[in-house]
Enzyme design. Sequence first.
Site, PDB file in Angstrom:
ATOM      1  N   ASP A 231       6.936  44.006  -9.338  1.00 46.16           N
ATOM      2  CA  ASP A 231       7.936  43.165  -9.052  1.00 46.16           C
ATOM      3  C   ASP A 231       9.251  43.748  -9.570  1.00 46.16           C
ATOM      4  O   ASP A 231      10.381  43.544  -8.885  1.00 46.16           O
ATOM      5  CB  ASP A 231       7.649  41.831  -9.864  1.00 46.16           C
ATOM      6  CG  ASP A 231       6.710  41.064  -9.406  1.00 46.16           C
ATOM      7  OD1 ASP A 231       6.578  40.168  -8.351  1.00 46.16           O
ATOM      8  OD2 ASP A 231       5.503  41.431  -9.734  1.00 46.16           O
ATOM      9  N   ASN A 241       4.578  43.556 -13.300  1.00 45.46           N
ATOM     10  CA  ASN A 241       3.697  43.151 -12.201  1.00 45.46           C
ATOM     11  C   ASN A 241       3.160  41.803 -12.871  1.00 45.46           C
ATOM     12  O   ASN A 241       3.251  41.494 -13.876  1.00 45.46           O
ATOM     13  CB  ASN A 241       2.744  44.123 -11.897  1.00 45.46           C
ATOM     14  CG  ASN A 241       2.016  43.624 -10.263  1.00 45.46           C
ATOM     15  OD1 ASN A 241       2.881  43.218  -9.428  1.00 45.46           O
ATOM     16  ND2 ASN A 241       0.880  43.470 -10.423  1.00 45.46           N
ATOM     17  N   LYS A 242       2.632  41.085 -12.160  1.00 44.65           N
ATOM     18  CA  LYS A 242       1.650  40.248 -12.423  1.00 44.65           C
ATOM     19  C   LYS A 242       1.081  40.130 -13.697  1.00 44.65           C
ATOM     20  O   LYS A 242       0.345  41.263 -13.888  1.00 44.65           O
ATOM     21  CB  LYS A 242       1.148  39.554 -11.331  1.00 44.65           C
ATOM     22  CG  LYS A 242       0.294  38.210 -11.591  1.00 44.65           C
ATOM     23  CD  LYS A 242       1.159  36.988 -11.893  1.00 44.65           C
ATOM     24  CE  LYS A 242       2.164  36.578 -10.817  1.00 44.65           C
ATOM     25  NZ  LYS A 242       3.040  35.751 -11.393  1.00 44.65           N
TER      26      LYS A 242
HETATM   27  O1  MRU Z   1       4.677  34.879  -9.160  1.00 40.45           O
HETATM   28  P1  MRU Z   1       4.438  35.538  -8.117  1.00 40.45           P
HETATM   29  O2  MRU Z   1       3.248  35.019  -7.330  1.00 40.45           O
HETATM   30  O3  MRU Z   1       5.774  35.654  -7.132  1.00 40.45           O
HETATM   31  O4  MRU Z   1       4.080  37.101  -8.356  1.00 40.45           O
HETATM   32  C1  MRU Z   1       4.661  38.434  -7.880  1.00 40.45           C
HETATM   33  C2  MRU Z   1       3.195  38.871  -7.144  1.00 40.45           C
HETATM   34  O5  MRU Z   1       3.072  38.373  -6.399  1.00 40.45           O
HETATM   35  C3  MRU Z   1       3.049  40.206  -7.924  1.00 40.45           C
HETATM   36  O6  MRU Z   1       3.178  40.451  -9.202  1.00 40.45           O
HETATM   37  C4  MRU Z   1       2.582  41.022  -6.800  1.00 40.45           C
HETATM   38  O7  MRU Z   1       1.354  41.752  -7.571  1.00 40.45           O
HETATM   39  C5  MRU Z   1       3.665  42.164  -6.505  1.00 40.45           C
HETATM   40  S1  MRU Z   1       4.832  41.633  -5.695  1.00 40.45           S
HETATM   41  C6  MRU Z   1       4.280  41.354  -4.064  1.00 40.45           C
END
Ligand code: MRU
Length: 350
Positions: A231, A241-242
């Site tokens: 992110d 990242n998530k």
């Molecule tokens: O909260 P989200 O679903 O917008 O989360 C972001 C993501 O999708 C991730 O962290 C992902 O692994 C990287 S961004 C495509």
Amino acid sequence: MNVNGIPYKTVWMEGSSVFHIEQNKLPFEFAVYEAKTYQQSCFAISSMIVRGAGAIGASAGFAMAQAFLSAPTNARQEYLLNARKEIEATRPTARNLFFATEKVFEAGQISVENAVACAQKLAHDNDADGEKIGILGNELIQDGFRIETHCNAGWLGFVDWGSALAPIYKAHQSGKKIFVYADETRPRSQGARLTAWEMVQAGIEHRIIPDNAGAYLMAQGKVDLMIVGADRIARNGDTANKIGTLEKAIAAQYYGVPFYVAAPFSTFDLGCPDGAHIPIEERSEEEVLTQTGPDADGKIRTIRVCAPESKAINPAFDVTPASLIKGIITERGIIKPNEKEILKIAQHDR
Ligand code: MRU
């Protein structure tokens, strides 16, 4: 990518409307949400109708273009600055959002048409970058590989192709036999609901695994490679990242599983020195305390899955230190996660 054989993008703009695949309804229902105003596009981002750093970036660029289209002639600049502020307040962590609003805002200083053209180009580049990441990342994948991924960094997280899943698509298309572990990714279950659905659409063999199963599978030697999205990537390679990514990276290092991040250059934040400076979004505790899915009549419902008195904390992202990352797969090459290499790819022109 195809949905039941029909090609789709995750987000696109026609006239003054922005269309989003409604990700909150997947995999139970396939629907498209039309945002007619920049405020409705803001709603699509904050309510996670559209999500994933790349898709959020494209949507934010289109929202900024919508603001140019609707700006009054009186107090025009004030209206546009407020719109930009509103768009940028929707989700704080995804760097791509700020990358897009900045570019479209600047382009719009020339003309409204230029703002719209810039937003369309950003969406087009987002798609093309994903495919390049796929081609480069495919080189890391051997026939027979079992690959783990976290959250959803597939085509739904971008305009098309995605980041972490793009190499997986390319490997599958090039005839390699691969197998994917999709981490469930509580609380919103992007892995179980979105990554697994993408795998079904693409015909790629996979299993959804509980978030806490990764280390066990790695310990058994059942994971050959881990690829996640990002992110925001700081100048030193630390990567947000998530939530849950950090635990996987620690386990991967312990068990010797190569751990890669895949992201386009628009996810890098050169102004951010390290992971400690990345803003981490806190989301509603309701996301942790509840689960959502169809009831026996197919109606999507949200039910509470813990004691009514319980409270929760819900950080949406964590930061993986660069030292745990073997490489970052970008559209400009696969690089080591350090400032020198990151600044080097920053010199590349598109
Ligand atoms: O909260 P989200 O679903 O917008 O989360 C972001 C993501 O999708 C991730 O962290 C992902 O692994 C990287 S961004 C495509």
